[in-house]
Design a protein around this motif. Structure first.
Motif, mmCIF file in Angstrom:
data_model
loop_
_atom_site.group_PDB
_atom_site.id
_atom_site.type_symbol
_atom_site.label_atom_id
_atom_site.label_comp_id
_atom_site.label_asym_id
_atom_site.label_seq_id
_atom_site.Cartn_x
_atom_site.Cartn_y
_atom_site.Cartn_z
ATOM 1 N N PHE A 72 -30.165 10.750 -6.437
ATOM 2 C CA PHE A 72 -29.970 11.975 -5.665
ATOM 3 C C PHE A 72 -28.971 11.666 -4.562
ATOM 4 O O PHE A 72 -28.808 10.513 -4.144
ATOM 5 N N THR A 73 -28.276 12.687 -4.097
ATOM 6 C CA THR A 73 -27.276 12.511 -3.054
ATOM 7 C C THR A 73 -27.742 13.190 -1.781
ATOM 8 O O THR A 73 -27.882 14.418 -1.732
ATOM 9 N N ALA A 74 -28.005 12.381 -0.754
ATOM 10 C CA ALA A 74 -28.475 12.879 0.532
ATOM 11 C C ALA A 74 -27.287 13.262 1.403
ATOM 12 O O ALA A 74 -26.286 12.533 1.468
ATOM 13 N N LEU A 75 -27.407 14.404 2.078
ATOM 14 C CA LEU A 75 -26.331 14.900 2.931
ATOM 15 C C LEU A 75 -26.663 14.804 4.412
ATOM 16 O O LEU A 75 -25.878 15.240 5.248
ATOM 17 N N GLU A 76 -27.836 14.247 4.714
ATOM 18 C CA GLU A 76 -28.224 14.076 6.116
ATOM 19 C C GLU A 76 -28.218 12.598 6.491
ATOM 20 O O GLU A 76 -28.549 11.733 5.666
ATOM 21 N N ASP A 77 -27.865 12.343 7.753
ATOM 22 C CA ASP A 77 -27.986 11.003 8.313
ATOM 23 C C ASP A 77 -29.218 11.008 9.209
ATOM 24 O O ASP A 77 -29.141 11.222 10.410
ATOM 25 N N ASN A 78 -30.389 10.806 8.584
ATOM 26 C CA ASN A 78 -31.634 10.795 9.351
ATOM 27 C C ASN A 78 -32.341 9.459 9.151
ATOM 28 O O ASN A 78 -31.883 8.596 8.390
ATOM 29 N N THR A 79 -33.467 9.285 9.808
ATOM 30 C CA THR A 79 -34.152 7.990 9.762
ATOM 31 C C THR A 79 -34.632 7.646 8.356
ATOM 32 O O THR A 79 -34.630 6.474 7.962
ATOM 33 N N ASN A 91 -48.843 23.269 -5.673
ATOM 34 C CA ASN A 91 -48.708 24.160 -4.525
ATOM 35 C C ASN A 91 -49.257 23.568 -3.227
ATOM 36 O O ASN A 91 -49.091 24.161 -2.165
ATOM 37 N N ALA A 92 -49.891 22.403 -3.337
ATOM 38 C CA ALA A 92 -50.420 21.751 -2.141
ATOM 39 C C ALA A 92 -49.293 21.017 -1.413
ATOM 40 O O ALA A 92 -48.421 20.426 -2.043
ATOM 41 N N PRO A 93 -49.286 21.049 -0.075
ATOM 42 C CA PRO A 93 -48.215 20.364 0.664
ATOM 43 C C PRO A 93 -48.381 18.852 0.621
ATOM 44 O O PRO A 93 -49.476 18.335 0.398
ATOM 45 N N PHE A 94 -47.269 18.151 0.845
ATOM 46 C CA PHE A 94 -47.328 16.706 0.981
ATOM 47 C C PHE A 94 -47.940 16.355 2.328
ATOM 48 O O PHE A 94 -47.718 17.047 3.327
ATOM 49 N N GLY A 95 -48.724 15.277 2.360
ATOM 50 C CA GLY A 95 -49.433 14.873 3.569
ATOM 51 C C GLY A 95 -48.534 14.184 4.578
ATOM 52 O O GLY A 95 -47.328 13.993 4.362
ATOM 53 N N PRO A 96 -49.109 13.756 5.699
ATOM 54 C CA PRO A 96 -48.327 13.165 6.797
ATOM 55 C C PRO A 96 -47.669 11.834 6.448
ATOM 56 O O PRO A 96 -46.744 11.410 7.155
ATOM 57 N N ASP A 97 -48.130 11.158 5.404
ATOM 58 C CA ASP A 97 -47.513 9.886 5.014
ATOM 59 C C ASP A 97 -46.205 10.084 4.262
ATOM 60 O O ASP A 97 -45.494 9.109 3.988
ATOM 61 N N TRP A 98 -45.903 11.321 3.900
ATOM 62 C CA TRP A 98 -44.695 11.617 3.127
ATOM 63 C C TRP A 98 -43.596 12.134 4.046
ATOM 64 O O TRP A 98 -43.852 12.891 4.975
ATOM 65 N N GLN A 99 -42.362 11.716 3.761
ATOM 66 C CA GLN A 99 -41.214 12.126 4.552
ATOM 67 C C GLN A 99 -40.201 12.837 3.674
ATOM 68 O O GLN A 99 -39.926 12.406 2.547
ATOM 69 N N LEU A 100 -39.648 13.918 4.191
ATOM 70 C CA LEU A 100 -38.635 14.686 3.477
ATOM 71 C C LEU A 100 -37.283 14.027 3.663
ATOM 72 O O LEU A 100 -36.881 13.717 4.790
ATOM 73 N N VAL A 101 -36.562 13.804 2.556
ATOM 74 C CA VAL A 101 -35.245 13.184 2.642
ATOM 75 C C VAL A 101 -34.263 14.103 3.375
ATOM 76 O O VAL A 101 -33.404 13.644 4.123
ATOM 77 N N GLY A 102 -34.393 15.409 3.175
ATOM 78 C CA GLY A 102 -33.514 16.352 3.852
ATOM 79 C C GLY A 102 -32.555 17.028 2.887
ATOM 80 O O GLY A 102 -32.821 17.119 1.683
ATOM 81 N N LEU A 103 -31.434 17.513 3.411
ATOM 82 C CA LEU A 103 -30.469 18.239 2.590
ATOM 83 C C LEU A 103 -29.956 17.367 1.454
ATOM 84 O O LEU A 103 -29.630 16.187 1.641
ATOM 85 N N LEU A 104 -29.873 17.986 0.259
ATOM 86 C CA LEU A 104 -29.402 17.282 -0.925
ATOM 87 C C LEU A 104 -28.190 17.998 -1.504
ATOM 88 O O LEU A 104 -28.025 19.207 -1.322
ATOM 89 N N ASP A 105 -27.357 17.252 -2.211
ATOM 90 C CA ASP A 105 -26.208 17.829 -2.902
ATOM 91 C C ASP A 105 -26.695 18.465 -4.199
ATOM 92 O O ASP A 105 -27.074 17.769 -5.142
ATOM 93 N N GLY A 106 -26.714 19.800 -4.246
ATOM 94 C CA GLY A 106 -27.219 20.495 -5.429
ATOM 95 C C GLY A 106 -26.347 20.309 -6.646
ATOM 96 O O GLY A 106 -26.836 20.312 -7.782
ATOM 97 N N ASP A 107 -25.030 20.159 -6.451
ATOM 98 C CA ASP A 107 -24.141 19.959 -7.603
ATOM 99 C C ASP A 107 -24.436 18.640 -8.306
ATOM 100 O O ASP A 107 -24.314 18.527 -9.525
ATOM 101 N N GLU A 108 -24.823 17.634 -7.532
ATOM 102 C CA GLU A 108 -25.126 16.327 -8.124
ATOM 103 C C GLU A 108 -26.501 16.325 -8.792
ATOM 104 O O GLU A 108 -26.713 15.638 -9.790
ATOM 105 N N GLY A 109 -27.451 17.092 -8.230
ATOM 106 C CA GLY A 109 -28.772 17.180 -8.844
ATOM 107 C C GLY A 109 -29.521 15.863 -8.838
ATOM 108 O O GLY A 109 -29.384 15.046 -7.926
ATOM 109 N N PHE A 110 -30.309 15.644 -9.907
ATOM 110 C CA PHE A 110 -31.103 14.424 -10.059
ATOM 111 C C PHE A 110 -30.739 13.732 -11.377
ATOM 112 O O PHE A 110 -31.510 13.778 -12.346
ATOM 113 N N PRO A 111 -29.567 13.111 -11.468
ATOM 114 C CA PRO A 111 -29.203 12.426 -12.723
ATOM 115 C C PRO A 111 -30.222 11.351 -13.076
ATOM 116 O O PRO A 111 -30.752 10.658 -12.204
#
Length: 256
Positions: free
Chosen positions: A82-89, A31-51
């Motif tokens: 995982f399949t990322a749906l965002e074009d971010n840094t 339940n603890a948040p990720f710290g500032p060194d961690w980056q969120l990948v962003g929107l993911l394709d839920g149908d693809e999941g995490f094979p």
């Protein structure tokens, strides 16, 4: 069919976090948040999941007569994608490591910490790489006029020297609840208090009196709300607390 439906998971939301700092601090618990060194990948394709893919070299050893006696195993390899749906840094750095905003270079994967988080209602699970991972574009990158631009990224998970792949953080699973006191005697028109305590699979406990659903088998004798029992008329009733699919009771006696 036997089984426990509460132990079946249907993850309805998920995230992937990465850190390019291998010394980044880990969350203390699920339940603890990720710290500032961690980056969120962003929107993911839920149908693809995490094979997840597993590779391992095996060599069967047979005795005379064709009897299998041993199997040697080595070169184990684990990948999660995982399949990322965002074009971010963050996504661009995983897909084109070493490149810049203006120059795309031959990718040379970086070592990263990676965390996979899945959620369902109040349940949450995290798998955080114990050592590090290397990410690569898995297959073709999707760009066309009818589908969202996407990038399927495969993460090769490198184990520690003692073979640990992930650190696992998860919401404790409720095993039982107990209502105390187990018996209660109160005069009519008086109020008595009950406490409901939850016990989880990691041996932790918690007061769920306010969250539990309370009911009385004989409302004309005793009523209950939020763990508080009110005597109505002389007699007996069974008060039940229910929480997370578990329940427990208290035998209530109301005196005149």
């Amino acid at each position: 069919m036997a089984g426990d439906p509460t132990k079946a998971n249907l993850w309805t939301d998920a995230d992937v976090y990465v850190s390019f700092n291998l010394a980044a601090a880990l969350p203390t618990d699920v339940n603890a948040p990720f710290g500032p060194d961690w980056q969120l990948v962003g929107l993911l394709d839920g149908d693809e999941g995490f094979p997840e893919g597993r590779e391992e070299d095996t060599d069967d050893k047979f005795a005379w007569g064709g009897i299998l006696v041993r199997t040697s195993r080595n070169h184990f390899k684990l990948t999660k994608s995982f399949t990322a749906l965002e074009d971010n840094t963050t996504v661009r750095r995983l897909v084109w490591p070493g490149s810049t905003e203006t120059l795309i270079k031959v990718p040379k994967p970086e070592r990263v910490l990676i965390a996979f988080e899945t959620r369902e209602d109040q349940k949450k699970r995290r798998l955080i790489s114990a050592q590090y991972a290397e990410c690569n574009l898995d297959g073709d990158r999707g760009e066309n006029e009818v589908d969202l631009e996407s990038a399927t990224i495969g993460a090769t998970i490198f184990p520690t020297s003692d073979g640990v792949l992930f650190r696992r953080q998860a919401t404790p699973v409720l095993e039982s609840i107990s209502v105390l006191p187990a018996t209660l005697s109160i005069p009519a028109t008086e109020i008595g208090a009950l406490v409901a305590t939850a016990t989880y699979d990691d041996a932790s406990t918690g007061d769920v009196t306010a969250e539990a659903t309370w009911s009385s088998s004989a409302p004309t004798t005793a009523t209950v709300a939020g763990g508080f029992v009110t005597g109505i008329a002389a007699g007996s009733a069974v008060v039940t607390a229910s929480y997370g699919g578990q329940s427990d009771t208290c035998a209530v006696t109301v005196t005149a």
